[in-house]
Motif scaffolding. Structure first.
Motif, mmCIF file in Angstrom:
data_model
loop_
_atom_site.group_PDB
_atom_site.id
_atom_site.type_symbol
_atom_site.label_atom_id
_atom_site.label_comp_id
_atom_site.label_asym_id
_atom_site.label_seq_id
_atom_site.Cartn_x
_atom_site.Cartn_y
_atom_site.Cartn_z
ATOM 1 N N ARG A 255 35.944 5.373 3.390
ATOM 2 C CA ARG A 255 35.380 4.243 2.663
ATOM 3 C C ARG A 255 34.612 3.345 3.617
ATOM 4 N N ILE B 189 32.361 -3.775 2.913
ATOM 5 C CA ILE B 189 31.200 -4.645 2.755
ATOM 6 C C ILE B 189 31.701 -6.090 2.681
ATOM 7 N N TYR C 163 31.067 -10.105 1.875
ATOM 8 C CA TYR C 163 30.299 -11.005 1.021
ATOM 9 C C TYR C 163 30.666 -12.432 1.408
ATOM 10 N N ARG D 82 35.034 -6.198 0.383
ATOM 11 C CA ARG D 82 35.260 -5.206 -0.672
ATOM 12 C C ARG D 82 35.092 -3.826 -0.048
ATOM 13 N N HIS D 83 35.888 -2.879 -0.509
ATOM 14 C CA HIS D 83 35.855 -1.522 0.012
ATOM 15 C C HIS D 83 35.278 -0.589 -1.054
ATOM 16 N N PHE D 84 34.375 0.289 -0.624
ATOM 17 C CA PHE D 84 33.726 1.244 -1.516
ATOM 18 C C PHE D 84 33.840 2.632 -0.911
ATOM 19 N N ILE E 295 29.219 6.661 -1.787
ATOM 20 C CA ILE E 295 28.538 5.976 -2.893
ATOM 21 C C ILE E 295 27.107 5.614 -2.468
ATOM 22 N N GLU F 252 23.761 3.509 -1.895
ATOM 23 C CA GLU F 252 23.590 2.095 -1.543
ATOM 24 C C GLU F 252 23.225 1.241 -2.757
ATOM 25 N N GLU G 71 24.298 1.437 -5.695
ATOM 26 C CA GLU G 71 25.443 1.202 -6.573
ATOM 27 C C GLU G 71 26.401 0.151 -6.028
ATOM 28 N N ILE G 72 26.184 -0.281 -4.792
ATOM 29 C CA ILE G 72 27.006 -1.347 -4.224
ATOM 30 C C ILE G 72 26.385 -2.669 -4.656
ATOM 31 N N GLU H 291 24.969 -6.393 -5.009
ATOM 32 C CA GLU H 291 24.419 -7.371 -4.070
ATOM 33 C C GLU H 291 25.222 -8.665 -4.087
ATOM 34 N N ARG I 218 25.712 -10.619 0.240
ATOM 35 C CA ARG I 218 25.926 -9.850 1.456
ATOM 36 C C ARG I 218 25.265 -10.471 2.686
#
Length: 117
Positions: free
Chosen positions: A29, A32, A34, A44-46, A50, A52, A54-55, A57, A70
């Motif tokens: 993962r 990110i 914010y 937040r963890h993604f 995934i 970019e 779809e993450i 802003e 961000r």
């Protein structure tokens, strides 16, 4: 003096030895960060795979409820709150004074007709 505690309290049946690290698979993962306008950081963890785009802003900061972005140097501006509107205010936005008079006259005439006046 020995303590009389239960060694398995708080563990699942069949969980294996305490501290065993092989319970399940941890997916790769990315983290990110914010920041909101007050400087609060939220991470937040993604999933690592995934795309970019779809993450998100911006997110809502759980610390302050403000929007968080961000870019630490330029957090999103605080959204302007619209004042509370009454039902009558919304009706006045949709109808002109002439339309309101016509509707009121029609409603009063229907009421008079039902009462037999």
């Amino acid at each position: 003096m020995a303590t009389g505690g239960n060694a398995i309290r708080g563990t699942r049946v069949g969980a294996g030895p305490m501290g065993e690290q092989d319970h399940g698979y941890h997916a790769d993962r990315v983290s990110i960060s914010y920041w909101d306008a007050l400087g609060n950081e939220t991470v937040r963890h993604f999933a690592a795979g995934i795309p970019e785009d779809e993450i998100p802003e911006t997110i809502d900061s759980p610390h302050s409820g403000l929007p968080a972005g961000r870019d630490q140097k330029n957090p999103p501006a605080i959204a302007k709150n619209e004042p509370y509107k009454t039902h009558l205010a919304y009706v006045k936005e949709r109808r002109t004074e002439e339309e309101a008079e016509t509707l009121l006259d029609d409603a009063l005439q229907q009421l008079r007709d039902r009462r037999g006046q």
